[in-house]
Scaffold this active site. Structure first.
Site, PDB file in Angstrom:
ATOM      1  N   GLU A 295      28.776 -30.038   9.022  1.00  0.00           N
ATOM      2  CA  GLU A 295      29.979 -30.678   8.141  1.00  0.00           C
ATOM      3  C   GLU A 295      30.737 -29.693   7.782  1.00  0.00           C
ATOM      4  O   GLU A 295      31.672 -29.926   7.210  1.00  0.00           O
ATOM      5  CB  GLU A 295      29.211 -31.613   7.354  1.00  0.00           C
ATOM      6  CG  GLU A 295      29.875 -32.880   7.324  1.00  0.00           C
ATOM      7  CD  GLU A 295      29.094 -34.056   6.199  1.00  0.00           C
ATOM      8  OE1 GLU A 295      28.782 -34.967   7.267  1.00  0.00           O
ATOM      9  OE2 GLU A 295      28.723 -33.812   5.187  1.00  0.00           O
ATOM     10  N   HIS A 316       8.288 -27.705  25.759  1.00  0.00           N
ATOM     11  CA  HIS A 316       7.922 -28.402  27.080  1.00  0.00           C
ATOM     12  C   HIS A 316       9.131 -29.360  27.304  1.00  0.00           C
ATOM     13  O   HIS A 316       8.853 -30.262  28.153  1.00  0.00           O
ATOM     14  CB  HIS A 316       6.593 -28.885  26.673  1.00  0.00           C
ATOM     15  CG  HIS A 316       5.573 -28.036  26.675  1.00  0.00           C
ATOM     16  ND1 HIS A 316       4.627 -27.613  27.486  1.00  0.00           N
ATOM     17  CD2 HIS A 316       5.157 -27.147  25.698  1.00  0.00           C
ATOM     18  CE1 HIS A 316       3.759 -26.686  27.168  1.00  0.00           C
ATOM     19  NE2 HIS A 316       4.252 -26.271  25.773  1.00  0.00           N
ATOM     20  N   LYS A 430      34.248 -44.266   9.605  1.00  0.00           N
ATOM     21  CA  LYS A 430      34.612 -45.466   8.683  1.00  0.00           C
ATOM     22  C   LYS A 430      35.372 -46.390   8.701  1.00  0.00           C
ATOM     23  O   LYS A 430      35.164 -47.537   8.700  1.00  0.00           O
ATOM     24  CB  LYS A 430      34.419 -44.446   7.240  1.00  0.00           C
ATOM     25  CG  LYS A 430      33.230 -43.980   6.824  1.00  0.00           C
ATOM     26  CD  LYS A 430      33.205 -43.299   5.673  1.00  0.00           C
ATOM     27  CE  LYS A 430      32.000 -42.379   5.069  1.00  0.00           C
ATOM     28  NZ  LYS A 430      32.372 -41.629   4.075  1.00  0.00           N
TER      29      LYS A 430
HETATM   30  O1  PA5 Z   1      27.926 -33.649   2.421  1.00  0.00           O
HETATM   31  C1  PA5 Z   1      28.464 -34.870   2.327  1.00  0.00           C
HETATM   32  O2  PA5 Z   1      29.532 -34.912   1.462  1.00  0.00           O
HETATM   33  C2  PA5 Z   1      28.171 -36.204   2.784  1.00  0.00           C
HETATM   34  O3  PA5 Z   1      26.948 -36.021   3.938  1.00  0.00           O
HETATM   35  C3  PA5 Z   1      27.622 -37.030   1.905  1.00  0.00           C
HETATM   36  O4  PA5 Z   1      26.352 -36.786   1.262  1.00  0.00           O
HETATM   37  C4  PA5 Z   1      27.153 -38.580   2.450  1.00  0.00           C
HETATM   38  O5  PA5 Z   1      28.364 -38.839   3.229  1.00  0.00           O
HETATM   39  C5  PA5 Z   1      26.911 -39.468   1.605  1.00  0.00           C
HETATM   40  O6  PA5 Z   1      28.046 -39.713   0.690  1.00  0.00           O
HETATM   41  P1  PA5 Z   1      27.620 -40.244  -0.826  1.00  0.00           P
HETATM   42  O7  PA5 Z   1      26.877 -39.540  -1.501  1.00  0.00           O
HETATM   43  O8  PA5 Z   1      29.086 -40.459  -1.620  1.00  0.00           O
HETATM   44  O9  PA5 Z   1      27.262 -41.760  -0.508  1.00  0.00           O
END
Ligand code: PA5
Length: 453
Positions: A295, A316, A430
């Site tokens: 990310e 494996h 989303k």
């Molecule tokens: O690293 C990030 O920002 C994302 O993976 C969030 O942690 C994830 O989308 C969850 O978001 P939130 O804590 O706002 O529900």
């Protein structure tokens, strides 16, 4: 080639020997110079996304009082005989706690009759069967819930929380729910903050300057880990020790060396990094790492693709490809120097399986030799390998490892030229999902998408 060997044998070591046939010393030195610049941009807050640098100094800023606040929740719920806590969250609001709890728990903990609090996770998927089966488990236990969402608006945890909240209210009453629900969220924004204020839940704040995937050392990770019975002070101590080492603006800084080598390999055509564990306990540490790097770096058409394997199991299944498939991979092995349990291979009179040459040896000896043998074989097959070695799978070492990877990720992303702290690409699915679900405000997009169904 620079290595990071710590004289203190409880710290992380980074071994880059397995890259020497792929990146020359001169090239690597150039990359470490670039990594030093990236480190200085990171630490001085001059880079993109610098408003999200709260994690950088976080370990040294965690006070005993903060730890005490988490432990008070643990004590209160133990006093109430709570035996099951549902931790609701997704992505960065889930993976750090899940990784730590899986790594530190007995491998068969879900089947063990031990007393104390068990942790289950929810809100990390939209599987109806998962939720239905979770409710089966919830209904036969004395439960509490930690709901975690920084934005407070993420669909998956919001759906799970709606169901769990309603169950808790029906089973223990509104007043009872207040004692059994803790929320971890933004200090003022989002639906979860609004709801928590209205319902009077105990809350912990996720500071604005700490993004989800960098939040394992905040309440997001520490409260569930403490509830599972693990020593969060030790975890913070490990992270703080690593913070000191990774703050050094020298070419010995292990996070800098790791970031430099990743970028050198990437530029030479190695586009995929496999994080390799030799213990099933590390599977979710790999998942946490994949989110952190995926990310943070995968944007603007760039970025190393982070994947993981669990050996010897996956030798494996994936071993053939890694040894012999397209040569775009490199591997980072997590080596564990000391294990907690010993099991010796026994002698057998008949020796029909031919294993007597191993009699008297520990299983871990076989695992280590498999690890070394695999590393050499993959290296000879054209796969550069790095090795990160930790002392043992415990709170202290995991704290080090988390901070080490966070720091390396920040440096590495800046070397790549991207903002490590945003995730614009996550929004697209989303919007489509909201449109297809019929969320108000997405009518037009919904109409278009439904034509494609
Ligand atoms: O690293 C990030 O920002 C994302 O993976 C969030 O942690 C994830 O989308 C969850 O978001 P939130 O804590 O706002 O529900």
């Amino acid at each position: 080639m620079k290595q990071h060997y710590n004289s203190d044998n409880i710290m992380i070591n980074l071994d880059l020997k397995g890259c020497s046939g792929f990146v020359s010393d001169q090239e690597f030195d150039n990359y470490t110079t670039k990594a030093l610049e990236a480190l200085s941009i990171l630490d001085s807050g001059r880079g993109a996304g610098s408003e999200f640098l709260g994690w950088n100094r976080l370990p040294s800023e965690i006070t005993p009082d903060m730890i005490e606040e988490y432990l008070k929740v643990v004590d209160r719920w133990i006093e109430m005989d709570i035996n099951l806590v549902i931790v609701i969250g997704i992505g960065g609001s889930y993976l750090g706690a899940k990784a730590t709890i899986e790594a530190l728990s007995h491998s068969f903990h879900q089947m063990s009759p031990t007393r104390g609090i068990k942790i289950v996770f929810a809100g990390q998927n939209l599987s109806e069967e998962y939720i239905a089966e979770l409710m089966d488990v919830v209904s036969i236990n004395n439960v509490a819930c930690v709901v975690i969402s920084k934005s407070g608006t993420t669909t998956e945890p919001a759906v799970a929380f709606r169901l769990i909240k309603s169950y808790i209210e029906q089973s223990y009453g509104i007043k009872g729910a207040r004692k059994r629900i803790v929320a971890i969220t933004d200090k003022e924004r989002g639906a979860l903050r609004l709801l928590s204020n209205q319902e009077g839940y105990k809350t912990f704040v996720i500071e604005d300057n700490v993004g989800g995937r960098f939040s394992v050392l905040t309440a997001v990770g520490l409260l569930p880990i403490a509830l599972a019975g693990f020593d969060i002070s030790e975890m913070v101590r490990g992270a703080a020790d690593m913070q000191r080492i990774c703050s050094e603006h020298t070419k010995d800084n292990p996070a800098l060396l790791y970031a430099a080598m990743r970028n050198a390999l990437y530029d030479s055509g190695k586009k995929i990094e496999l994080l390799v564990g030799f213990s099933p306990k590390l599977s979710y540490v790999c998942e946490w790492w994949k989110q952190l790097f995926g990310e943070s770096e995968g944007k603007e058409g760039k970025g190393i693709f982070p994947a993981s394997v669990n050996f010897t199991t996956d030798l494996h299944s994936m071993g053939q490809y890694i040894q012999d498939g397209e040569r775009t991979l490199f591997e980072t092995f997590i080596d564990v120097r000391t294990i907690r349990r010993r099991v010796e291979i026994s002698h057998d009179k008949q020796n029909l399986d031919g294993l007597n040459y191993l009699a008297g040896k520990n299983i871990e000896f076989c695992n280590k030799m498999a690890q070394k043998g695999t590393m050499f074989a993959h290296n000879d097959g054209g796969v550069p390998t790095m090795e990160i070695s930790i002392e043992m799978i415990d709170e202290y070492s995991l704290g080090q490892l988390f901070y080490f990877f966070e720091k390396a990720c920040g440096i590495s992303a800046y070397m790549l030229g991207v903002n490590p702290f945003d995730q614009p690409g996550v929004e697209d699915y989303k919007k489509n999902m909201f449109a297809l679900l019929g969320k108000p405000g997405y009518e037009k997009q919904g109409e278009e998408l439904r034509k494609r169904l």
